[in-house]
Motif scaffolding. Structure first.
Motif, PDB file in Angstrom:
ATOM      1  N   LEU A  50       0.665  -1.007   0.021  1.00  0.00           N
ATOM      2  CA  LEU A  50       0.076  -0.014  -0.032  1.00  0.00           C
ATOM      3  C   LEU A  50       0.906   1.091   0.177  1.00  0.00           C
ATOM      4  O   LEU A  50       0.496   2.378  -0.678  1.00  0.00           O
ATOM      5  CB  LEU A  50      -1.056   0.150   1.114  1.00  0.00           C
ATOM      6  CG  LEU A  50      -2.054  -0.971   1.031  1.00  0.00           C
ATOM      7  CD1 LEU A  50      -2.733  -1.119   2.416  1.00  0.00           C
ATOM      8  CD2 LEU A  50      -3.140  -0.594   0.076  1.00  0.00           C
ATOM      9  N   GLN A  56      -3.116   5.686  -6.664  1.00  0.00           N
ATOM     10  CA  GLN A  56      -3.928   5.430  -5.350  1.00  0.00           C
ATOM     11  C   GLN A  56      -4.921   3.947  -5.677  1.00  0.00           C
ATOM     12  O   GLN A  56      -5.119   3.537  -4.529  1.00  0.00           O
ATOM     13  CB  GLN A  56      -5.068   6.547  -5.267  1.00  0.00           C
ATOM     14  CG  GLN A  56      -5.763   6.760  -4.163  1.00  0.00           C
ATOM     15  CD  GLN A  56      -4.998   6.739  -2.864  1.00  0.00           C
ATOM     16  OE1 GLN A  56      -3.896   7.095  -2.747  1.00  0.00           O
ATOM     17  NE2 GLN A  56      -5.735   6.188  -1.665  1.00  0.00           N
ATOM     18  N   THR A  57      -5.447   3.655  -6.748  1.00  0.00           N
ATOM     19  CA  THR A  57      -6.320   2.759  -6.934  1.00  0.00           C
ATOM     20  C   THR A  57      -5.619   1.838  -7.989  1.00  0.00           C
ATOM     21  O   THR A  57      -4.747   2.331  -8.858  1.00  0.00           O
ATOM     22  CB  THR A  57      -7.593   2.877  -7.171  1.00  0.00           C
ATOM     23  OG1 THR A  57      -7.511   3.580  -8.713  1.00  0.00           O
ATOM     24  CG2 THR A  57      -8.362   3.790  -6.232  1.00  0.00           C
ATOM     25  N   ALA A  77      -7.580  -2.008   3.245  1.00  0.00           N
ATOM     26  CA  ALA A  77      -7.924  -0.830   2.106  1.00  0.00           C
ATOM     27  C   ALA A  77      -8.638  -0.997   0.770  1.00  0.00           C
ATOM     28  O   ALA A  77      -8.135  -1.017  -0.140  1.00  0.00           O
ATOM     29  CB  ALA A  77      -6.671   0.021   1.781  1.00  0.00           C
ATOM     30  N   ARG A  80      -9.061   0.938  -2.313  1.00  0.00           N
ATOM     31  CA  ARG A  80      -8.065   0.933  -3.093  1.00  0.00           C
ATOM     32  C   ARG A  80      -8.011  -0.018  -4.449  1.00  0.00           C
ATOM     33  O   ARG A  80      -7.283   0.201  -5.328  1.00  0.00           O
ATOM     34  CB  ARG A  80      -6.583   1.087  -2.408  1.00  0.00           C
ATOM     35  CG  ARG A  80      -6.782   2.149  -1.563  1.00  0.00           C
ATOM     36  CD  ARG A  80      -5.357   2.623  -1.010  1.00  0.00           C
ATOM     37  NE  ARG A  80      -4.334   2.826  -2.244  1.00  0.00           N
ATOM     38  CZ  ARG A  80      -3.135   3.056  -1.693  1.00  0.00           C
ATOM     39  NH1 ARG A  80      -2.611   3.025  -0.635  1.00  0.00           N
ATOM     40  NH2 ARG A  80      -2.277   3.327  -2.860  1.00  0.00           N
TER      41      ARG A  80
END
Length: 236
Positions: A50, A56-57, A77, A80
């Motif tokens: 991460l 970010q994704t 997360a 993401r």
């Protein structure tokens, strides 16, 4: 359409394990292969992924131990990850009792071989039951040995610690909401088809692919089949 695909290798594997997929997908995707360094827990590996992700994704694919890291990324997360692939992996923690003791003893014996005789000597013992017999003695098998030999006993020890202390990832499966591919080799002795059938059944809408004439190193053993499954997973 996805723009970034993060590829998570298995135990002491590197970018070579994803070579055919990177070659096929690079014209359309930014492919990034994670390097766990000396991280010695599944959580630490996921946190590292991460923190070092180039966007970010992303789409996320994990093989073997990397599949467990992928599920931990989803736990930490989920927002993401917009596509997920789990290859030749599992969700169960170290078994209790004799089964867990046998796994621990087997892993530690291989670690001792790596420390005393080197990583390639360990790889020759470890890889033979992992790769389909049809590939023994072929360039595919030699590529697996070469890849494992590029690692170190220190990395191997850290990753073995992570696997022996792996969390139960099964509770993550029903929480997954993104397009998901679940894939394994028909002859994968470590991560068998039945386990992947159960994983796919626990994930809403999951795509299940069982690769014929294939052991644990599916991406190298049957690259055309895996590439076709990735094409369907990512772009259709």
């Amino acid at each position: 359409m996805p723009t970034t695909l993060i590829l998570l290798p298995g135990l002491v594997c590197d970018s070579a394990t994803w070579g055919p997929q990177i070659q096929a997908l690079s014209p359309r995707l930014r492919c990034h292969v994670a390097d766990y360094g000396l991280c010695d827990s599944i959580n630490a590996m996921a946190q590292h992924v991460l923190h070092t992700a180039p966007s970010q994704t992303f789409a996320l694919a994990g093989h073997s131990m990397g599949g467990r890291v992928a599920l931990e990324v989803l736990r930490l997360a989920p927002h993401r990850v917009h596509h997920l692939a789990l290859l030749d992996t599992g969700t169960h923690p170290l078994p209790a009792g004799d089964a867990g003791a046998r796994e621990r003893a087997g892993r530690m014996a291989l670690l001792q071989t790596a420390e005393r005789k080197g990583m390639r000597a360990m790889a020759a013992l470890w890889a033979k039951p992992m790769v389909h017999p049809a590939h023994h003695g072929t360039p595919v098998f030699e590529a697996v040995l070469d890849m494992l030999a590029r690692s170190s006993p220190e990395q191997y020890a850290a990753q073995i610690n992570a696997l022996l202390n792996r969390p139960d990832a099964a509770p993550v499966l029903p929480t997954i909401r993104c397009p998901t591919l679940v894939l394994t080799g028909r002859e994968d002795l470590w991560s068998p088809p039945e386990a992947h059938e159960r994983m796919a059944a626990a994930i809403a809408g999951a795509q299940l692919c069982i690769v014929e004439q294939c052991g644990h190193m599916s991406m190298l053993e049957q690259p055309e089949v895996v590439n076709a499954a990735f094409e369907s997973w990512l772009f259709k």
